[in-house]
Scaffold this motif. Structure first.
Motif, short mmCIF file in Angstrom:
data_model
loop_
_atom_site.label_atom_id
_atom_site.label_comp_id
_atom_site.label_asym_id
_atom_site.label_seq_id
_atom_site.Cartn_x
_atom_site.Cartn_y
_atom_site.Cartn_z
N GLY A 133 0.77 -1.17 0.03
CA GLY A 133 0.06 0.02 0.00
C GLY A 133 0.63 1.11 0.07
O GLY A 133 0.61 2.12 -0.91
N TYR A 135 1.49 4.05 -3.04
CA TYR A 135 1.18 5.42 -2.78
C TYR A 135 2.46 6.43 -3.31
O TYR A 135 2.06 7.41 -4.02
CB TYR A 135 0.66 5.67 -1.12
N GLU A 158 -16.32 10.44 9.11
CA GLU A 158 -14.85 10.52 8.65
C GLU A 158 -14.39 11.75 8.88
O GLU A 158 -13.15 11.98 9.32
CB GLU A 158 -14.81 9.90 7.38
N GLU A 190 -11.07 13.08 11.05
CA GLU A 190 -10.12 13.74 10.63
C GLU A 190 -9.85 15.05 11.25
O GLU A 190 -8.67 15.27 11.53
CB GLU A 190 -10.36 13.91 9.16
N SER A 240 -11.27 -0.64 10.58
CA SER A 240 -10.27 -0.51 9.95
C SER A 240 -10.30 0.82 8.89
O SER A 240 -9.21 1.49 8.77
CB SER A 240 -9.95 -1.77 9.05
N ARG A 241 -11.53 1.23 8.69
CA ARG A 241 -11.61 2.34 7.38
C ARG A 241 -11.21 3.62 8.31
O ARG A 241 -10.79 4.55 7.91
CB ARG A 241 -12.91 2.14 7.03
N ARG A 286 -9.66 3.67 11.13
CA ARG A 286 -8.17 3.78 11.35
C ARG A 286 -7.24 4.29 10.44
O ARG A 286 -6.38 4.88 10.54
CB ARG A 286 -7.57 2.44 12.05
N ALA A 287 -7.50 3.89 9.30
CA ALA A 287 -6.89 4.22 8.06
C ALA A 287 -7.03 5.98 7.83
O ALA A 287 -6.07 6.56 7.41
CB ALA A 287 -7.42 3.95 6.77
N ARG A 288 -8.36 6.52 8.02
CA ARG A 288 -8.24 7.63 8.35
C ARG A 288 -7.62 8.60 9.19
O ARG A 288 -7.20 9.80 8.87
CB ARG A 288 -10.05 8.24 7.98
N VAL A 330 -4.97 7.44 10.60
CA VAL A 330 -3.46 7.40 10.11
C VAL A 330 -2.98 8.78 9.17
O VAL A 330 -2.31 9.26 9.16
CB VAL A 330 -2.97 6.02 9.62
N GLU A 331 -4.05 8.50 8.07
CA GLU A 331 -3.69 9.62 6.86
C GLU A 331 -3.87 10.91 7.67
O GLU A 331 -3.08 11.94 7.13
CB GLU A 331 -5.24 9.46 5.87
#
Length: 213
Positions: free
Chosen positions: A23, A27, A91, A95, A121-122, A124-126, A128-129
């Motif tokens: 991943g 990117y 989200e 953020e 998980s989605r 958590r990905a946001r 981290v981003e």
């Protein structure tokens, strides 16, 4: 172009080689079209922020640490307790909370909560981003959803709590913040807290109702 930042799990020290998963590698090389030798900033929440060089070995993509740009710092922001709301607003909430410095995100289930928190998980990905984009050195924890009563069972663990109570007489949030940031912030569901929940919250030591006026 702004230097990209990347969260890594490996320890960071001088002249370390950090293999990247598919991943992050996609990117950096495909989305951003970075070439070998390009600078990438890496952090892991423990060892500060490091300037790294992008390297390619066979089919693998790696980062080689060069120098530490920033020492690790504590980021002791408040805990945010929130009732889940519908996407994409959820989200967006997560953020902005990360960008504003919260240290922990705790979903709470209230009597009027109608949205089930799916695909953590989605989220958590946001998280981290958002941490990568805003320059933080730590990534806030996303706790498991808990009933409101259970989340508040140990108020000493949370400390002082400000909760949004638009239905009753409450001090404006701006006035409270002028005296200092509370340890935790509590936001209810789209339908608001029930009268029973508001009464129980107001009765708890360390919990203060606030308005947004």
């Amino acid at each position: 172009m702004r230097v990209p930042r990347l969260l890594v799990e490996q320890p960071l020290a001088e002249d370390e080689l950090l293999p990247l998963d598919e991943g992050p590698a996609h990117y950096l090389r495909t989305v951003l079209r970075l070439r070998p030798g390009a600078t990438v900033l890496a952090f892991n929440g423990r060892d500060g922020e490091w300037a790294c060089a992008l390297e390619v070995a066979g089919r693998g993509t790696l980062l080689r640490t060069r120098r530490r740009e920033r020492a690790q710092e504590a980021e002791p922001g408040p805990v945010l307790l929130f009732a889940p709301i519908k996407r994409p607003r959820l989200e967006w909430l997560v953020e902005k909370a990360v960008e504003l410095g919260v240290r922990r995100l705790l979903p709470v289930l209230t009597e009027r909560t109608v949205v089930k928190l799916e695909a953590p998980s989605r989220l958590r990905a946001r998280i981290v981003e958002a941490a990568e984009q805003c320059g933080r050195l730590t990534v806030p924890e996303l706790a498991e959803p808990a009933p409101l009563e259970a989340a508040l069972a140990e108020p000493a663990a949370l400390g002082s709590i400000a909760f949004a109570d638009e239905a009753g007489t409450a001090e404006p949030l701006a006035r409270l913040l002028a005296r200092g940031l509370p340890d935790a912030l509590l936001v209810g569901p789209e339908g608001g807290f029930t009268p029973a929940e508001r009464q129980a919250l107001r009765a708890r030591p360390g919990v203060r109702p606030v308005s947004l006026g």
